[in-house]
Enzyme design. Structure first.
Site, mmCIF file in Angstrom:
data_model
loop_
_atom_site.group_PDB
_atom_site.id
_atom_site.type_symbol
_atom_site.label_atom_id
_atom_site.label_comp_id
_atom_site.label_asym_id
_atom_site.label_seq_id
_atom_site.Cartn_x
_atom_site.Cartn_y
_atom_site.Cartn_z
ATOM 1 N N GLU A 7 7.340 4.265 6.735
ATOM 2 C CA GLU A 7 6.770 5.035 7.845
ATOM 3 C C GLU A 7 6.781 4.132 9.073
ATOM 4 O O GLU A 7 6.523 2.935 8.970
ATOM 5 C CB GLU A 7 5.313 5.454 7.582
ATOM 6 C CG GLU A 7 5.109 6.519 6.537
ATOM 7 C CD GLU A 7 3.626 6.827 6.292
ATOM 8 O OE1 GLU A 7 3.340 7.613 5.382
ATOM 9 O OE2 GLU A 7 2.767 6.264 7.013
ATOM 10 N N GLU B 294 0.380 3.009 -0.257
ATOM 11 C CA GLU B 294 -0.790 2.341 0.321
ATOM 12 C C GLU B 294 -1.963 2.308 -0.659
ATOM 13 O O GLU B 294 -3.113 2.506 -0.268
ATOM 14 C CB GLU B 294 -1.191 2.996 1.639
ATOM 15 C CG GLU B 294 -0.131 2.887 2.725
ATOM 16 C CD GLU B 294 -0.621 3.346 4.091
ATOM 17 O OE1 GLU B 294 -1.709 3.939 4.174
ATOM 18 O OE2 GLU B 294 0.091 3.098 5.081
#
Length: 412
Positions: A283, A157
Site C-alpha cells: 500500500e 499489519e
C-alpha cells in the site's frame, strides 16, 4: 455534478506481458512465463470498505458483476495490472470475475483474512484456531486454480508495535499451514494428471506454485526485526513459514515537496534490498496533503528503487470514509440491503486532479521502464535462497528463534 469517465487505452510498453500466465518468484524478482521481469502496477479494490465487507459484501463475486464490470476498464485505462482485494467469500463463485480480470490482463493479489476472521494481534494464541485455518484454506481452495492469481496475503499489519510482536510466530505458522496444504494439492493434481493426461488444469501448481505474502506496517521500531524474523530460516519450520513475497504498507511520501530522501523511501530501499525475496509496496499513497501529487510513483518504477521493489499498490480505487480513493461510487444507503446490484445504477466519478495525476504518473514512469532480462538471469543463477538469522528476543522484539506454534489442523 456527475463527471463522465473518458477511457483512454493504456499504452502496452515493451516488456509488459499481454497474457495472464502465472507469475513466479525467481530470487528477488517476479517473473512472467516469458522469463521477463514483472512489476506490480497495482491498486487496492474494496468498494464499500470494511463497513460493507462486515455485512458479507464480496466485491468480486459473480453476483457483483454489474458493479465490477464497470470498474475493470477504468482500472485498465490507468495502467493497472494487479488489484489487491481484502475481503471475499469463498462460498460463492468468482469464475466470471477472474475471467474478465484476465481479459483485461490483470492479476489478483488476495488477502486471506476477513474483517472479523484473522489473527488478532492482541490475542494470537486464542485466534489461531482450527476454524480460522480452515476458513483461510477454504479461500485458498476457491482461488488456487486461477492462473491470474498473483498470490495470497496471509497477514496484513498483524504486528504494529513491540508488544504485538508476539503475534509474529502465528503469522509464520499460518504460512506454513497454507504452504503444506498447497503442496498436498499439487501432489494430488500431479497424480490426477498422471492417471489421465487429458485432464485440463487451469494452473499447474507444481510448475507455478502460488506465492504466499505478508504485508507489514512501516514502523521504525519494528522494521528490521520484523523483516529478519518473518524471513528467517533457522529451522525447517521457520523456512516453511517464511513468505515468498514481502510487502510493506508505506505512507511517508507526503506532499509536493517530499522526495526520495526526505520521505525515507531511500532508507527503506537500502534496508530491504538485502533480503532474497521480491519486495512490494503493498500500500502507498499518503493523503495528508491534498490534492495528492503522487510523485512517489516515479521513484517506485525507476532506479534505484526498482532494483529492490517489484512495484506497488496504490491505496485505493473507490473513495471511502478515509478519503484515499480516486473514484467516487455512490454507496447503497443500507449496506444490509439484500439487493446487491445497487451500484450498477450509479456512475463512477473520477476524483480530480488525483485520478488523472495517477494515470499520467504511471504512463510517464512506465514509458521509461525497460525489462531487465539480465537481472532475471542473475537471479536464476542464484541456486539457493539467502536466509537471515532469526533475531534474538529483546526489549524491542519479544520473540526469538523458537519453534512455531503447532498447527491446530491435522497434517497428513
Amino acid at each position: 455534478m456527475i463527471l463522465q469517465l473518458t477511457l483512454v487505452p493504456f499504452i502496452c510498453f515493451e516488456g509488459v506481458a499481454s497474457q495472464t500466465q502465472p507469475i513466479r518468484t525467481v530470487g528477488t524478482r517476479l517473473v512472467t512465463a516469458a522469463h521477463e521481469v514483472f512489476s506490480v502496477r497495482g491498486i487496492a479494490y474494496q468498494p464499500g470498505g470494511q463497513a460493507r465487507a462486515a455485512y458479507g459484501w464480496d466485491p468480486i463475486s459473480d453476483d457483483a458483476e454489474s458493479s465490477w464490470i464497470q470498474d475493470l476498464p477504468i482500472m485498465e485505462s490507468l495502467g493497472i495490472n494487479v488489484i489487491r482485494v481484502y475481503d471475499t467469500d469463498p462460498n460463492v463463485s468468482h469464475e466470471l470475475f477472474m475471467k474478465k480480470l484476465a481479459d483485461h490482463n490483470m492479476f489478483l493479489l488476495l488477502d486471506l483474512g476477513k474483517v472479523f476472521s484473522s489473527i488478532h494481534r492482541e490475542a494470537p494464541a486464542e485466534t489461531y484456531t482450527k476454524g480460522l485455518v480452515e476458513r483461510y484454506l477454504a479461500t485458498v481452495d476457491a482461488f488456487q486454480k486461477f492462473s491470474n492469481l498473483l498470490g495470497f496475503i496471509v497477514g496484513n499489519e498483524v504486528v504494529n508495535s513491540i508488544d504485538t510482536s508476539k503475534a509474529a510466530p502465528y503469522v509464520k505458522a499460518l504460512i506454513r499451514d497454507i504452504r503444506h496444504h498447497l503442496s498436498k494439492a499439487a501432489e494430488a493434481q500431479l497424480r490426477m494428471t498422471e492417471r489421465n493426461s487429458s485432464v485440463h488444469q487451469t494452473r499447474n501448481l507444481t510448475r507455478y506454485p502460488i506465492p504466499l505474502m505478508v504485508s507489514v506496517t512501516d514502523t521504525n521500531s519494528l522494521r528490521q526485526n520484523e523483516a529478519d524474523y518473518l524471513l528467517c530460516g533457522d529451522t525447517k519450520d521457520h523456512r516453511e513459514g517464511a513468505p515468498d513475497i514481502y510487502g510493506i504498507n508505506i505512507y511517508s511520501w507526503c506532499g509536493p515537496t517530499a522526495n526520495f530522501v526526505s520521505s525515507r523511501y531511500k532508507e527503506r530501499t537500502e534496508q530491504l534490498s538485502k533480503y532474497g525475496v521480491p519486495m512490494i509496496l503493498s500500500e502507498y499513497g499518503c493523503n495528508a496533503v491534498r490534492p495528492r501529487t503522487l510523485n512517489e510513483v516515479s521513484a517506485i518504477y525507476s532506479s534505484p528503487m526498482s532494483s529492490a521493489f517489484s512495484g506497488g499498490v496504490l491505496f485505493e480505487y473507490s473513495n471511502e470514509e478515509n478519503n484515499y480513493g480516486i473514484v467516487n461510487i455512490q454507496e447503497d444507503k443500507n449496506p444490509r440491503d439484500s439487493e446487491r446490484h445497487a451500484w450498477a445504477t450509479e456512475q463512477r466519478m473520477p476524483i480530480q486532479p488525483e485520478f488523472n495525476t495517477f494515470r499520467d504518473k504511471m504512463r510517464s514512469a512506465l514509458g521509461e521502464q525497460s525489462n531487465d532480462s539480465t537481472a532475471v538471469q542473475m537471479e536464476r543463477e542464484r541456486r539457493t535462497r539467502l536466509w537471515p538469522r532469526c533475531p534474538q528476543r529483546s526489549e524491542k522484539w519479544l520473540v526469538g528463534s523458537v519453534e512455531l506454534p503447532s498447527s491446530p489442523i491435522r497434517r497428513d
